[in-house]
Design an enzyme around this catalytic site. Structure first.
Site, PDB file in Angstrom:
ATOM      1  N   ALA A 108      23.969   1.923 -40.521  1.00 40.68           N
ATOM      2  CA  ALA A 108      23.300   2.980 -41.273  1.00 40.68           C
ATOM      3  C   ALA A 108      23.343   4.298 -40.512  1.00 40.68           C
ATOM      4  O   ALA A 108      23.447   4.329 -39.284  1.00 40.68           O
ATOM      5  CB  ALA A 108      21.852   2.591 -41.544  1.00 40.68           C
ATOM      6  N   GLY A 127      23.982  -2.262 -40.528  1.00 44.44           N
ATOM      7  CA  GLY A 127      24.332  -2.247 -41.946  1.00 44.44           C
ATOM      8  C   GLY A 127      25.789  -2.565 -42.201  1.00 44.44           C
ATOM      9  O   GLY A 127      26.144  -3.136 -43.229  1.00 44.44           O
ATOM     10  N   GLU A 168      25.886  -6.230 -42.227  1.00 45.42           N
ATOM     11  CA  GLU A 168      25.315  -6.721 -43.481  1.00 45.42           C
ATOM     12  C   GLU A 168      26.334  -6.607 -44.617  1.00 45.42           C
ATOM     13  O   GLU A 168      26.463  -7.519 -45.443  1.00 45.42           O
ATOM     14  CB  GLU A 168      24.052  -5.937 -43.819  1.00 45.42           C
ATOM     15  CG  GLU A 168      22.913  -6.193 -42.853  1.00 45.42           C
ATOM     16  CD  GLU A 168      21.722  -5.299 -43.114  1.00 45.42           C
ATOM     17  OE1 GLU A 168      21.440  -4.990 -44.296  1.00 45.42           O
ATOM     18  OE2 GLU A 168      21.065  -4.890 -42.147  1.00 45.42           O
ATOM     19  N   GLU A 196      19.503  -3.463 -34.565  1.00 39.37           N
ATOM     20  CA  GLU A 196      18.217  -2.954 -35.036  1.00 39.37           C
ATOM     21  C   GLU A 196      17.067  -3.909 -34.759  1.00 39.37           C
ATOM     22  O   GLU A 196      15.898  -3.510 -34.798  1.00 39.37           O
ATOM     23  CB  GLU A 196      18.272  -2.594 -36.528  1.00 39.37           C
ATOM     24  CG  GLU A 196      18.512  -3.748 -37.468  1.00 39.37           C
ATOM     25  CD  GLU A 196      19.972  -4.055 -37.756  1.00 39.37           C
ATOM     26  OE1 GLU A 196      20.236  -4.675 -38.789  1.00 39.37           O
ATOM     27  OE2 GLU A 196      20.846  -3.688 -36.944  1.00 39.37           O
TER      28      GLU A 196
END
Length: 123
Positions: free
Chosen positions: A47, A96, A99, A119
């Site tokens: 992110a 992210g 993910e 994270e």
């Protein structure tokens, strides 16, 4: 330029548009997600942390109908795909980006891959 392929609002919107277009095109049989067409650099370092402050015009975590897609929205789009989606992983695949890769049906990686969910150490 986005050297780490941070999943900013602009990148998420562009990814969503490209994936939906590919899903709707009967001549496309599969989708391959790559960080760079030449295979160098990174898949995605995750992110865009600037967006966590809410000043970027998009939110990483809060979806608005018709608005900028979140990482979760993109993951659902990949997971629900009627066509196979392959994440071609190279360099960094973090947060992210990881993910997103996990939401693809298939993943392939080269020897340079460094992956993880950093994270979990925040907060």
């Amino acid at each position: 330029p986005n050297p780490v392929n941070a999943l900013s609002a602009h990148v998420r919107q562009s990814l969503q548009t490209a994936i939906v277009n590919a899903l709707n095109d009967p001549s496309i049989l599969a989708i391959v997600l790559v960080g760079r067409p030449d295979g160098k650099g990174v898949f995605s370092a995750g992110a865009d942390i600037k967006e966590f402050s809410g000043n970027s015009g998009g939110s990483v975590t809060t979806s608005e109908p018709g608005g900028i897609p979140t990482l979760n929205d993109l993951a659902h789009l990949l997971e629900g795909s009627s066509k196979p989606i392959i994440a071609a992983l190279t360099g960094a695949c973090l947060g992210g980006g990881m993910e997103l890769a996990l939401a693809a049906q298939y993943r392939v990686a080269d020897k340079s891959l460094k992956y993880g969910l950093p994270e979990v150490k925040i907060g």
